[in-house]
Design a protein around this motif. Structure first.
Motif, mmCIF file in Angstrom:
data_model
loop_
_atom_site.group_PDB
_atom_site.id
_atom_site.type_symbol
_atom_site.label_atom_id
_atom_site.label_comp_id
_atom_site.label_asym_id
_atom_site.label_seq_id
_atom_site.Cartn_x
_atom_site.Cartn_y
_atom_site.Cartn_z
ATOM 1 N N THR A 37 22.163 -20.733 79.837
ATOM 2 C CA THR A 37 21.266 -20.839 80.991
ATOM 3 C C THR A 37 21.142 -19.481 81.678
ATOM 4 O O THR A 37 22.047 -18.645 81.605
ATOM 5 N N VAL A 38 20.028 -19.283 82.354
ATOM 6 C CA VAL A 38 19.786 -18.032 83.066
ATOM 7 C C VAL A 38 19.084 -18.309 84.388
ATOM 8 O O VAL A 38 18.496 -19.370 84.591
ATOM 9 N N ARG A 39 19.148 -17.324 85.263
ATOM 10 C CA ARG A 39 18.271 -17.264 86.421
ATOM 11 C C ARG A 39 17.273 -16.146 86.142
ATOM 12 O O ARG A 39 17.655 -15.043 85.757
ATOM 13 N N LEU A 40 16.012 -16.423 86.323
ATOM 14 C CA LEU A 40 14.954 -15.482 85.971
ATOM 15 C C LEU A 40 14.442 -14.747 87.202
ATOM 16 O O LEU A 40 14.296 -15.328 88.274
ATOM 17 N N ALA A 41 14.136 -13.459 87.032
ATOM 18 C CA ALA A 41 13.478 -12.668 88.065
ATOM 19 C C ALA A 41 12.315 -11.942 87.396
ATOM 20 O O ALA A 41 12.478 -11.375 86.307
ATOM 21 N N ALA A 42 11.136 -11.974 88.027
ATOM 22 C CA ALA A 42 9.956 -11.425 87.365
ATOM 23 C C ALA A 42 8.951 -10.891 88.369
ATOM 24 O O ALA A 42 8.841 -11.388 89.495
ATOM 25 N N HIS A 43 8.199 -9.874 87.915
ATOM 26 C CA HIS A 43 7.138 -9.257 88.711
ATOM 27 C C HIS A 43 5.869 -9.214 87.876
ATOM 28 O O HIS A 43 5.909 -9.057 86.657
ATOM 29 N N ASP A 44 4.716 -9.403 88.528
ATOM 30 C CA ASP A 44 3.411 -9.254 87.895
ATOM 31 C C ASP A 44 3.301 -10.131 86.642
ATOM 32 O O ASP A 44 3.583 -11.324 86.685
ATOM 33 N N GLY A 46 5.109 -10.464 84.177
ATOM 34 C CA GLY A 46 6.364 -11.103 83.790
ATOM 35 C C GLY A 46 6.517 -12.488 84.390
ATOM 36 O O GLY A 46 7.199 -13.339 83.816
ATOM 37 N N GLY A 47 5.878 -12.724 85.535
ATOM 38 C CA GLY A 47 5.990 -14.005 86.213
ATOM 39 C C GLY A 47 5.454 -15.174 85.406
ATOM 40 O O GLY A 47 6.184 -16.150 85.165
ATOM 41 N N PRO A 48 4.185 -15.128 84.964
ATOM 42 C CA PRO A 48 3.671 -16.246 84.166
ATOM 43 C C PRO A 48 4.458 -16.494 82.887
ATOM 44 O O PRO A 48 4.635 -17.641 82.469
ATOM 45 N N ILE A 49 4.941 -15.417 82.253
ATOM 46 C CA ILE A 49 5.726 -15.590 81.029
ATOM 47 C C ILE A 49 7.041 -16.297 81.330
ATOM 48 O O ILE A 49 7.395 -17.297 80.700
ATOM 49 N N ALA A 50 7.771 -15.785 82.324
ATOM 50 C CA ALA A 50 9.063 -16.376 82.666
ATOM 51 C C ALA A 50 8.895 -17.789 83.220
ATOM 52 O O ALA A 50 9.675 -18.693 82.901
ATOM 53 N N PHE A 51 7.868 -17.987 84.040
ATOM 54 C CA PHE A 51 7.657 -19.300 84.642
ATOM 55 C C PHE A 51 7.271 -20.325 83.572
ATOM 56 O O PHE A 51 7.728 -21.477 83.604
ATOM 57 N N THR A 52 6.443 -19.911 82.623
ATOM 58 C CA THR A 52 6.063 -20.802 81.535
ATOM 59 C C THR A 52 7.278 -21.172 80.698
ATOM 60 O O THR A 52 7.444 -22.328 80.288
ATOM 61 N N MET A 53 8.172 -20.203 80.474
ATOM 62 C CA MET A 53 9.392 -20.524 79.753
ATOM 63 C C MET A 53 10.192 -21.578 80.503
ATOM 64 O O MET A 53 10.725 -22.525 79.910
ATOM 65 N N THR A 62 18.110 -21.995 85.621
ATOM 66 C CA THR A 62 18.723 -22.554 86.828
ATOM 67 C C THR A 62 18.097 -22.003 88.107
ATOM 68 O O THR A 62 18.524 -22.360 89.196
ATOM 69 N N GLY A 63 17.082 -21.147 87.981
ATOM 70 C CA GLY A 63 16.403 -20.627 89.170
ATOM 71 C C GLY A 63 15.396 -19.555 88.794
ATOM 72 O O GLY A 63 15.469 -18.963 87.713
ATOM 73 N N PHE A 64 14.443 -19.329 89.696
ATOM 74 C CA PHE A 64 13.391 -18.345 89.448
ATOM 75 C C PHE A 64 13.155 -17.536 90.723
ATOM 76 O O PHE A 64 13.051 -18.091 91.820
ATOM 77 N N PHE A 65 13.047 -16.199 90.560
ATOM 78 C CA PHE A 65 12.805 -15.281 91.668
ATOM 79 C C PHE A 65 11.555 -14.469 91.339
ATOM 80 O O PHE A 65 11.566 -13.664 90.415
ATOM 81 N N GLY A 66 10.461 -14.717 92.045
ATOM 82 C CA GLY A 66 9.199 -14.049 91.764
ATOM 83 C C GLY A 66 8.858 -12.978 92.789
ATOM 84 O O GLY A 66 9.132 -13.142 93.976
ATOM 85 N N MET A 67 8.250 -11.900 92.312
ATOM 86 C CA MET A 67 7.842 -10.798 93.186
ATOM 87 C C MET A 67 6.398 -10.430 92.885
ATOM 88 O O MET A 67 6.098 -9.938 91.801
ATOM 89 N N ASN A 68 5.499 -10.692 93.834
ATOM 90 C CA ASN A 68 4.079 -10.393 93.648
ATOM 91 C C ASN A 68 3.624 -10.787 92.249
ATOM 92 O O ASN A 68 3.177 -9.966 91.459
ATOM 93 N N ALA A 226 21.179 -12.125 97.009
ATOM 94 C CA ALA A 226 21.400 -13.395 97.703
ATOM 95 C C ALA A 226 21.012 -14.574 96.805
ATOM 96 O O ALA A 226 21.697 -15.604 96.773
ATOM 97 N N PHE A 227 19.927 -14.417 96.078
ATOM 98 C CA PHE A 227 19.470 -15.457 95.155
ATOM 99 C C PHE A 227 20.501 -15.707 94.060
ATOM 100 O O PHE A 227 20.801 -16.859 93.715
ATOM 101 N N LEU A 228 21.076 -14.644 93.518
ATOM 102 C CA LEU A 228 22.055 -14.788 92.451
ATOM 103 C C LEU A 228 23.391 -15.332 92.970
ATOM 104 O O LEU A 228 24.065 -16.097 92.293
ATOM 105 N N ARG A 229 23.749 -14.953 94.203
ATOM 106 C CA ARG A 229 24.986 -15.464 94.790
ATOM 107 C C ARG A 229 24.901 -16.961 95.054
ATOM 108 O O ARG A 229 25.914 -17.665 95.097
ATOM 109 N N ASP A 230 23.691 -17.452 95.251
ATOM 110 C CA ASP A 230 23.487 -18.855 95.607
ATOM 111 C C ASP A 230 23.552 -19.776 94.405
ATOM 112 O O ASP A 230 23.236 -20.955 94.499
ATOM 113 N N GLU A 231 23.927 -19.244 93.244
ATOM 114 C CA GLU A 231 24.018 -20.047 92.019
ATOM 115 C C GLU A 231 24.984 -21.200 92.237
ATOM 116 O O GLU A 231 26.076 -21.037 92.741
ATOM 117 N N LYS A 232 24.520 -22.399 91.874
ATOM 118 C CA LYS A 232 25.352 -23.602 92.052
ATOM 119 C C LYS A 232 25.744 -24.160 90.686
ATOM 120 O O LYS A 232 24.989 -24.087 89.764
#
Length: 232
Positions: A37-44, A46-53, A62-68, A226-232
């Motif tokens: 499992t992973v937590r994903l972070a993506a920009h531009d 990269g967002g649609p690719i990671a989100f589609t995955m 286990t989580g997604f962090f999007g930037m613009n 903060a997003f990565l620290r919040d992993e549950k």
């Protein structure tokens, strides 16, 4: 949109262009690496690719962090029609013959103008522009960049508009940073996301343009930690 290229990445002339294919490739890479499992972070893009995955392989994320960036959800509406003009730059990039010349211009005139427009006051450093030119002058790179946009406009976008993922729901934490000075990926594009995501939070970053990672690196790093620290 073309961004400041990241060193160490190669884009071959026979690369896959569809976000769906690349989403499955990303999932396959995790399997090959033995990562459950992973937590994903993506920009531009990269967002649609990671989100589609995440939508196609929810057991891996286990989580997604999007930037613009954006998710593969498009709501046909008057608001969407009013905002279509913001994506004008994709047309010349996607055109056969013209597109590769635009992308591979040795003076990067189109790239400089586009990067400045979306930057919200942030200018891409000259070193990054030179690196972009160097990459796009490599055989096949400009052609691949043009075909990426053409495939999205001619194929992928219509799949989004037809609601390919409209029934998909996300039950992991999703956090989003969105700069107010990005003229393309505007804040109102996120309308409706909260209806599909059980744990969704957006932070609006005043004064930041599209290059939020370069423009506000301390803020991005703080929120990402903060997003990565919040992993549950």
């Amino acid at each position: 949109m073309p961004g400041p290229p990241r060193r160490g990445l190669e884009l071959g002339p026979r690369c896959r262009y569809l976000k769906n294919d690349m989403a499955d490739d990303l999932a396959a890479a995790l399997d090959r690496l033995g990562v459950a499992t992973v937590r994903l972070a993506a920009h531009d893009w990269g967002g649609p690719i990671a989100f589609t995955m995440m939508l196609r392989h929810p057991e891996k994320v286990t989580g997604f962090f999007g930037m613009n960036t954006s998710a593969p959800w498009v709501i046909p509406s008057l608001k969407m029609l009013r905002n279509l003009w913001r994506f004008w730059y994709q047309v010349p990039i996607a055109l056969p013959v013209i597109g590769p010349r635009v992308v591979g211009d040795p003076k990067a005139r189109f790239y400089r103008a586009l990067a400045s427009w979306v930057g919200g006051g942030y200018l891409v450093p000259d070193d990054d522009v030179r690196f972009y030119i160097e990459c796009m002058r490599q055989p096949g790179h400009a052609l691949a960049g043009s075909r990426w946009y053409r495939t999205f406009l001619s194929t992928e976008l219509f799949r989004w508009l037809r609601g390919e993922y409209d029934d998909a729901r996300v039950d992991v934490p999703v956090r989003w940073l969105s700069g107010t000075k990005d003229p393309v990926l505007t804040v109102d594009l996120l309308d409706g996301y909260a209806d599909r995501i059980s744990d969704f939070e957006v932070e609006i970053v005043e004064g930041a343009g599209h290059w939020i990672v370069e423009q506000r690196p301390e803020l991005v790093l703080d929120r990402l930690k903060a997003f990565l620290r919040d992993e549950k």
